[in-house]
Design a protein around this motif. Sequence first.
Motif, mmCIF file in Angstrom:
data_model
loop_
_atom_site.group_PDB
_atom_site.id
_atom_site.type_symbol
_atom_site.label_atom_id
_atom_site.label_comp_id
_atom_site.label_asym_id
_atom_site.label_seq_id
_atom_site.Cartn_x
_atom_site.Cartn_y
_atom_site.Cartn_z
ATOM 1 N N VAL A 71 22.495 -27.443 -6.212
ATOM 2 C CA VAL A 71 22.861 -27.787 -4.841
ATOM 3 C C VAL A 71 22.043 -26.898 -3.927
ATOM 4 O O VAL A 71 22.131 -25.685 -4.006
ATOM 5 C CB VAL A 71 24.361 -27.518 -4.616
ATOM 6 C CG1 VAL A 71 24.756 -27.830 -3.188
ATOM 7 C CG2 VAL A 71 25.188 -28.343 -5.574
ATOM 8 N N GLU A 74 19.935 -25.444 1.813
ATOM 9 C CA GLU A 74 19.792 -26.106 3.102
ATOM 10 C C GLU A 74 20.823 -27.212 3.259
ATOM 11 O O GLU A 74 21.250 -27.536 4.342
ATOM 12 C CB GLU A 74 18.390 -26.729 3.240
ATOM 13 C CG GLU A 74 17.241 -25.789 3.079
ATOM 14 C CD GLU A 74 16.814 -25.702 1.634
ATOM 15 O OE1 GLU A 74 16.051 -26.549 1.201
ATOM 16 O OE2 GLU A 74 17.257 -24.786 0.947
ATOM 17 N N GLN A 75 21.190 -27.811 2.117
ATOM 18 C CA GLN A 75 22.094 -28.947 2.204
ATOM 19 C C GLN A 75 23.513 -28.508 2.531
ATOM 20 O O GLN A 75 24.219 -29.152 3.278
ATOM 21 C CB GLN A 75 22.110 -29.699 0.881
ATOM 22 C CG GLN A 75 20.909 -30.583 0.711
ATOM 23 C CD GLN A 75 20.946 -31.282 -0.624
ATOM 24 O OE1 GLN A 75 21.937 -31.259 -1.326
ATOM 25 N NE2 GLN A 75 19.855 -31.906 -0.977
ATOM 26 N N THR A 76 23.962 -27.457 1.912
ATOM 27 C CA THR A 76 25.391 -27.190 1.983
ATOM 28 C C THR A 76 25.775 -25.840 2.572
ATOM 29 O O THR A 76 26.953 -25.575 2.731
ATOM 30 C CB THR A 76 26.001 -27.307 0.586
ATOM 31 O OG1 THR A 76 25.052 -26.907 -0.364
ATOM 32 C CG2 THR A 76 26.452 -28.708 0.301
ATOM 33 N N GLY A 77 24.848 -25.013 2.886
ATOM 34 C CA GLY A 77 25.226 -23.771 3.527
ATOM 35 C C GLY A 77 24.797 -22.531 2.772
ATOM 36 O O GLY A 77 23.984 -22.588 1.873
ATOM 37 N N ARG A 78 25.409 -21.394 3.133
ATOM 38 C CA ARG A 78 24.994 -20.110 2.588
ATOM 39 C C ARG A 78 25.753 -19.802 1.293
ATOM 40 O O ARG A 78 26.980 -19.892 1.244
ATOM 41 C CB ARG A 78 25.304 -19.037 3.633
ATOM 42 C CG ARG A 78 24.840 -17.646 3.290
ATOM 43 C CD ARG A 78 24.959 -16.761 4.518
ATOM 44 N NE ARG A 78 26.310 -16.745 5.069
ATOM 45 C CZ ARG A 78 27.273 -15.935 4.640
ATOM 46 N NH1 ARG A 78 27.052 -15.113 3.638
ATOM 47 N NH2 ARG A 78 28.467 -15.952 5.196
#
Lengths: 162, 510
Positions: A71, A74-78
């Motif tokens: 995953v 950039e797609q889902t966060g830090r």
Amino acid sequence: MRMDRKIGAVLLIVGAVYAYLITQLPSQRMPDDVGEALVPWLTVGVFVLLSLILIVKKSNDGGVEAEEITVSEEQTGRPRSGHGVLTIAAMAVYIAVLPYIGFFISTLAFAFGMMRWAGSRRLGVDVVIAVVATLVIQLTFTEVLMVPLPTGSWLDGLLKHA
Amino acid sequence: MLDALLSGASQALSWQGLLASLVGVAIGLAASAMPGVTISLGMILVLPLSFVLPAPIAWSMFLGLYAAGMMGGSFSAILLNIPGTPSASATSIDGHKMAQRGEAGAAVSIAIWSSFLGGIIGWLCLVLVAPALARVALSFGAPELFAIIFFGLTIIATFSQKSMVKGLLAGVLGLLVTTIGMDPITGTPRFTFDYVPLQGGVPFLPAMVGLFAVPQIVAGLSVHARAFALPKTARPRMFESLRLMRGWEMVKALLVGSGVGTWIGIVPGVGAPVAVFVAYDYVRRLSARSKSFGTGIPEGIVAPESANSAVSGAAMVPMLTLGIPGDTVTAVLLGAFLIQGIQPGPILFQNHPDLVYAILVGLLMANFMSLLLGFWSLPIMLWASRVRPQTLWPLVAIMCIVGSYSLRNSIFDAGVMLVFGVIGMLMNRFGLPVVPMVLGLVLGSNLEEYFRMSLLVGRGDATIFFTRPVSLVFILASLALIVWPFLRGVVSQRRRSSAQHERGLTERKT
């Protein structure tokens, strides 16, 4: 590159342990058969060879290979550190208690607990989702697919006493 | 043959088959719309159903998921600029630009139609090529089948181009795992430590679920959720939007995209994530307005979407006819055959022709279902793409554990899933690719069985593999696949060092 050497060394040890286990295999052969140890020997031979190549070769990998299944940040966060071990531990506890306290209670607790632990702060919504998801999964498996889920040996014992 | 065709078609077109296809399409669209959830993971989650559903019905669901998964990734790619799956990565380049200009409905419609038409072209390839190839493959004996599976394993080389050695190591690790359990010829227990559940070998499905799903669950739970702004989009109308596909440039993009997807799909091991970028690049180069690519033009959506859907049909060709997977999803699907106790490869066409035809008809139906549901379900899928990771991943974890448990009602299987999950995490952490290990797990038992059977036939003489032409060709091809990257590396290293040497000499002279 240094990391590759370490990985190669660990895999070499795995190969050595496996090779030792092959020597412990009982020898039973049919006529014209090569026996049950040949394929494991060939496989571990290739494995050891590749581990050695990994140790000695100059790395041009440029780090960890990106898999399709990751995953992306950039797609889902830090990403948060240290969560991997705890997630695995939570799953292990869930699997361990499943046969004792049964599917419903353990799944409800796991779903709710994991949602809260992962950062969800909507108490009412989390409870509703945990209950509905547990019921849907239980009904799907037991009623639609006819797969029995654990009812819980402790609970069974308690109910019998009652 | 006609009987088998009618039997297969009637099973795929029965209400149970159509319902299974519809459910598969719905799961595929929802799964691929959720960022981080791949088609492989969606497939893994429904794979335990192989045990409880009749094979043709289960396959209708898998194919529905596969076809719709290719389509669904484009929704979030276009509307949110977040590709739902890696196969939709190229779609976001022009698709999201169109959405930003207020043409979101048109962009999504083009994606759905391109996916459908690409899927049909891939399906045509499957229908035309697979039976003919299977007829040839039916004459193969144990040495040829061994060589083909060996070739399938060397596909590892293409699955792990960044580090061939690590790819091969992961594949051989999978092979090592398959040696646990009863010996296929003598029945002697190997590496079982007198533990009864291990005598049947390491259960394949829980191992695969662990390797694929657990790293994703951990990654999904290890990130903070970020709220996505949901764009307001009018639901596109199916038949009205077909006019968007008119014009030579669009037809050209569709044909080239589908052609590239079909070709890459047939070649084992490459898959849709590569196909979409190759198709995008080819179409851009051939286009009359190549400079407009990247600014939000429809051909930029048609090319990748037709390519990824064409892959789904074409990748089934090597899987059905030779028993080697065309991409990651077909590697998982290959596992479904093994779970059902069905031997994939040329024998499948002989022993289960009705299942083959059910699969062919099922894939066609899956494409039509995806078209219908794709247009109808867009608002729901957009909602699905916003499901928070904190909610999604605990439920995925439960499904993986319960799915693994339900195979044999065994906590041991759930434990195996978790152990392989940890192995998968470690492999990801240290750059060892997971897919080759899955390939090793899928192909390992058959590889050993055919190897030993060949030697039995040849009375212990290993030259049997080199005296039969088909076997020889596949073994040579496998060796070439393994050796070539090493040679290329050595040659390029020598060139680099000689160039450096020459540069040093010139500098000294000056």
